[in-house]
Design a protein around this motif. Structure first.
Motif, PDB file in Angstrom:
ATOM      1  N   ARG A 125       0.815  -1.228   0.000  1.00  9.60           N
ATOM      2  CA  ARG A 125       0.000   0.000   0.000  1.00  9.60           C
ATOM      3  C   ARG A 125       0.844   1.271   0.000  1.00  9.60           C
ATOM      4  O   ARG A 125       0.317   2.361  -0.213  1.00  9.60           O
ATOM      5  CB  ARG A 125      -0.930  -0.016   1.207  1.00  9.60           C
ATOM      6  N   ASP A 126       2.131   1.144   0.274  1.00 10.79           N
ATOM      7  CA  ASP A 126       2.993   2.326   0.347  1.00 10.79           C
ATOM      8  C   ASP A 126       3.959   2.425  -0.826  1.00 10.79           C
ATOM      9  O   ASP A 126       4.963   3.127  -0.748  1.00 10.79           O
ATOM     10  CB  ASP A 126       3.773   2.304   1.666  1.00 10.79           C
ATOM     11  N   THR A 127       3.653   1.718  -1.908  1.00  4.25           N
ATOM     12  CA  THR A 127       4.512   1.721  -3.090  1.00  4.25           C
ATOM     13  C   THR A 127       3.734   2.254  -4.277  1.00  4.25           C
ATOM     14  O   THR A 127       2.564   1.921  -4.459  1.00  4.25           O
ATOM     15  CB  THR A 127       5.013   0.293  -3.390  1.00  4.25           C
ATOM     16  N   LEU A 128       4.379   3.086  -5.089  1.00  2.00           N
ATOM     17  CA  LEU A 128       3.709   3.635  -6.263  1.00  2.00           C
ATOM     18  C   LEU A 128       4.703   4.009  -7.350  1.00  2.00           C
ATOM     19  O   LEU A 128       5.878   4.253  -7.094  1.00  2.00           O
ATOM     20  CB  LEU A 128       2.885   4.864  -5.893  1.00  2.00           C
ATOM     21  N   SER A 129       4.190   4.014  -8.562  1.00  2.00           N
ATOM     22  CA  SER A 129       4.906   4.566  -9.710  1.00  2.00           C
ATOM     23  C   SER A 129       4.292   5.931  -9.969  1.00  2.00           C
ATOM     24  O   SER A 129       3.167   6.030 -10.459  1.00  2.00           O
ATOM     25  CB  SER A 129       4.747   3.658 -10.938  1.00  2.00           C
ATOM     26  N   PRO A 130       4.982   7.023  -9.613  1.00  2.00           N
ATOM     27  CA  PRO A 130       4.336   8.340  -9.543  1.00  2.00           C
ATOM     28  C   PRO A 130       4.150   9.047 -10.876  1.00  2.00           C
ATOM     29  O   PRO A 130       3.472  10.079 -10.918  1.00  2.00           O
ATOM     30  CB  PRO A 130       5.280   9.128  -8.645  1.00  2.00           C
ATOM     31  N   GLY A 131       4.764   8.545 -11.958  1.00  2.00           N
ATOM     32  CA  GLY A 131       4.662   9.270 -13.215  1.00  2.00           C
ATOM     33  C   GLY A 131       5.316  10.628 -13.102  1.00  2.00           C
ATOM     34  O   GLY A 131       6.488  10.730 -12.764  1.00  2.00           O
ATOM     35  N   ALA A 132       4.543  11.695 -13.339  1.00  2.00           N
ATOM     36  CA  ALA A 132       5.085  13.057 -13.249  1.00  2.00           C
ATOM     37  C   ALA A 132       4.742  13.732 -11.929  1.00  2.00           C
ATOM     38  O   ALA A 132       5.078  14.905 -11.741  1.00  2.00           O
ATOM     39  CB  ALA A 132       4.554  13.901 -14.411  1.00  2.00           C
ATOM     40  N   TRP A 133       4.094  13.002 -11.008  1.00  2.00           N
ATOM     41  CA  TRP A 133       3.737  13.587  -9.714  1.00  2.00           C
ATOM     42  C   TRP A 133       4.999  13.858  -8.917  1.00  2.00           C
ATOM     43  O   TRP A 133       5.846  12.987  -8.743  1.00  2.00           O
ATOM     44  CB  TRP A 133       2.826  12.643  -8.949  1.00  2.00           C
ATOM     45  N   ALA A 134       5.130  15.077  -8.413  1.00  2.00           N
ATOM     46  CA  ALA A 134       6.345  15.484  -7.704  1.00  2.00           C
ATOM     47  C   ALA A 134       6.244  15.314  -6.196  1.00  2.00           C
ATOM     48  O   ALA A 134       7.198  15.618  -5.475  1.00  2.00           O
ATOM     49  CB  ALA A 134       6.670  16.944  -8.024  1.00  2.00           C
ATOM     50  N   GLY A 135       5.124  14.834  -5.703  1.00  2.00           N
ATOM     51  CA  GLY A 135       4.900  14.755  -4.273  1.00  2.00           C
ATOM     52  C   GLY A 135       5.574  13.564  -3.606  1.00  2.00           C
ATOM     53  O   GLY A 135       6.232  12.741  -4.245  1.00  2.00           O
ATOM     54  N   MET A 136       5.390  13.471  -2.291  1.00  2.00           N
ATOM     55  CA  MET A 136       5.915  12.366  -1.492  1.00  2.00           C
ATOM     56  C   MET A 136       4.906  12.060  -0.388  1.00  2.00           C
ATOM     57  O   MET A 136       4.577  12.941   0.409  1.00  2.00           O
ATOM     58  CB  MET A 136       7.271  12.744  -0.879  1.00  2.00           C
ATOM     59  N   PRO A 137       4.391  10.830  -0.318  1.00  2.00           N
ATOM     60  CA  PRO A 137       3.439  10.494   0.747  1.00  2.00           C
ATOM     61  C   PRO A 137       4.104  10.589   2.125  1.00  2.00           C
ATOM     62  O   PRO A 137       5.295  10.315   2.264  1.00  2.00           O
ATOM     63  CB  PRO A 137       3.052   9.036   0.436  1.00  2.00           C
ATOM     64  N   LYS A 138       3.336  10.978   3.116  1.00  2.00           N
ATOM     65  CA  LYS A 138       3.849  11.020   4.481  1.00  2.00           C
ATOM     66  C   LYS A 138       3.711   9.644   5.115  1.00  2.00           C
ATOM     67  O   LYS A 138       2.815   8.888   4.756  1.00  2.00           O
ATOM     68  CB  LYS A 138       3.072  12.053   5.295  1.00  2.00           C
ATOM     69  N   PRO A 139       4.581   9.315   6.070  1.00  2.00           N
ATOM     70  CA  PRO A 139       5.735  10.075   6.553  1.00  2.00           C
ATOM     71  C   PRO A 139       6.934   9.898   5.635  1.00  2.00           C
ATOM     72  O   PRO A 139       6.984   8.973   4.817  1.00  2.00           O
ATOM     73  CB  PRO A 139       5.997   9.447   7.923  1.00  2.00           C
ATOM     74  N   TYR A 140       7.926  10.771   5.784  1.00  2.00           N
ATOM     75  CA  TYR A 140       9.147  10.662   4.997  1.00  2.00           C
ATOM     76  C   TYR A 140      10.275  11.437   5.671  1.00  2.00           C
ATOM     77  O   TYR A 140      10.037  12.333   6.475  1.00  2.00           O
ATOM     78  CB  TYR A 140       8.946  11.195   3.581  1.00  2.00           C
ATOM     79  N   ALA A 141      11.481  11.054   5.332  1.00  2.00           N
ATOM     80  CA  ALA A 141      12.656  11.841   5.700  1.00  2.00           C
ATOM     81  C   ALA A 141      12.972  12.748   4.522  1.00  2.00           C
ATOM     82  O   ALA A 141      12.866  12.336   3.370  1.00  2.00           O
ATOM     83  CB  ALA A 141      13.843  10.930   6.003  1.00  2.00           C
ATOM     84  N   HIS A 142      13.344  13.963   4.791  1.00  2.00           N
ATOM     85  CA  HIS A 142      13.670  14.911   3.730  1.00  2.00           C
ATOM     86  C   HIS A 142      14.998  14.538   3.072  1.00  2.00           C
ATOM     87  O   HIS A 142      15.906  14.003   3.719  1.00  2.00           O
ATOM     88  CB  HIS A 142      13.772  16.329   4.300  1.00  2.00           C
ATOM     89  N   ALA A 143      15.093  14.847   1.792  1.00  2.00           N
ATOM     90  CA  ALA A 143      16.334  14.617   1.050  1.00  2.00           C
ATOM     91  C   ALA A 143      16.824  15.939   0.493  1.00  2.00           C
ATOM     92  O   ALA A 143      16.019  16.821   0.145  1.00  2.00           O
ATOM     93  CB  ALA A 143      16.113  13.622  -0.081  1.00  2.00           C
TER      94      ALA A 143
END
Length: 391
Positions: free
Chosen positions: A230-248
């Motif tokens: 449920r936490d895996t995706l192929s985002p295409g051109a979407w620039a977002g990031m689902p929460k939670p996350y560590a910043h890069a």
């Protein structure tokens, strides 16, 4: 991307680079279980100059998760152990599995030329499915072709200020392939080995042509939903990031000055299915264990996946069809893997051949002027041997 050490150097490195499905009984990790040897090796990545690391190991002792470093520059919180991250070229293993599932169903053969299925690109008629997945097609790498003599034929911008300025630009998979075929091939099809992201963009388009569905939909239908990823995706051109996350973060030079920016949000369409996916250490663990234990492909195709090319040696072993096989030597045995990196993020995905023992991790870049590259191979080797050799 290309072999990770070279990739990290070109990025600048400081910028960077489920139920148990194996059928093997493994005890759940007990509450409060500590693995000081794993905590120590994770900390060594941070000490080398990376911003943070989250690590997940499943072995005969159960499952352990931990993290080191920081979630965000200026803060003290550690990276979340269930955090999302960009997995980079680890995406190639998912793409290869999709293609091989279509092979298993008889939709296409491993040694079938692909040009007839994608006639609009003028591909060399000798390029087969196997050559795409094995990087023996000779197709120019659309992110830039690095030649043995040290020269480079540029592709699309993916590093430095040029990438920073275009990091939200959308590329279509078709334009990436057209760029590649407009350049001379690196060698005749089947005549050598050269890691090319373009191979896996062509593979994406092949999946879409054979299935009649968008790549992300087919990935969801065949792999993500069956395995409950449920936490895996192929985002295409979407620039977002689902929460939670560590910043890069990405460190680059601009007019003689070094700058660091947060690149957690970026449009990954420049790499497409060769490296655009987002996941978590838990989902990668579930997926790679399922694959290696025979849940996703028949045994004859798993054998093909593990058949490596002699000219493909790298830090991670030898390349087969969408994954590396690495011999760790006496007392350790053989492991399989496909790691990856994207600007600001890196991913590690390792397994024993039967899927019973796994190592998955995310590494994030920070703002250190200290180059982690010299320390990376030794730190990685220590981590892998700690998990798979008990050393």
């Amino acid at each position: 991307m290309t072999k990770t050490l070279k990739t990290f150097r070109r990025i600048g490195l400081t910028a960077l680079a489920a139920a148990l499905l194996t059928g093997v009984a493994v005890p759940a990790a007990s509450a409060g279980q500590d693995r000081p040897e794993l905590r120590q090796v994770a900390q060594e990545f941070v000490d080398a100059g990376f911003g943070g690391m989250q690590l997940r190991v499943r072995d005969e002792r159960g499952e352990w998760t931990g993290s080191a470093g920081v979630r965000e520059l200026g803060g003290t919180a550690k990276p979340p152990t269930n955090g999302h991250f960009r997995v980079g070229s680890t995406s190639k293993n998912f793409t290869a599995t999709l293609v091989l599932q279509l092979v298993a169903e008889g939709r296409i053969g491993l040694d079938t030329p692909v040009a007839g299925f994608l006639p609009e690109f003028g591909l060399d008629s000798r390029i087969t499915v196997r050559m795409l997945l094995q990087h023996t097609s000779g197709l120019f790498n659309h992110t830039g072709q690095y030649h043995p003599d040290g020269t480079v034929t540029p592709g699309i911008p993916w590093a430095g200020k040029e990438w920073v300025d275009k990091r939200f630009h959308t590329y279509q998979p078709e334009e990436l392939v057209r760029l590649a075929v407009s350049k001379p091939p690196v060698f005749e099809p089947g005549g050598g080995w050269s890691y090319s992201n373009t191979n896996y963009v062509v593979a994406r388009l092949l999946v879409e042509k054979l299935s009649g569905r968008p790549f992300a939909d087919e990935l969801d239908r065949r792999i993500l939903r069956p395995l409950k990823l449920r936490d895996t995706l192929s985002p295409g051109a979407w620039a977002g990031m689902p929460k939670p996350y560590a910043h890069a973060y990405y460190r680059y030079e601009d007019a003689g000055q070094w700058k660091t920016i947060d690149v957690t949000h970026q449009n990954p369409s420049w790499i497409s299915s060769a490296g655009d996916m987002i996941s978590t250490t838990k989902d990668l663990q579930t997926y790679f264990s399922a694959l290696q234990s025979g849940k996703l492909l028949p045994s004859w195709l798993m054998a093909e996946m593990r058949e490596t090319h002699p000219g493909s040696e790298s830090l991670y072993g030898f390349y087969g069809l969408g994954q590396f096989t690495q011999d760790l030597g006496p007392g350790c045995g053989t492991i399989v893997n496909h790691n990856g990196s994207n600007n600001g993020y890196a991913a590690l995905m390792y397994s024993s051949p039967d899927g019973s023992k796994t190592l998955t991790a995310s590494i994030t870049a920070g703002d250190s002027a200290k180059d982690p590259l010299p320390s990376y191979p030794a730190a990685l080797d220590k981590l892998v041997r700690t998990v798979f050799c008990g050393k």
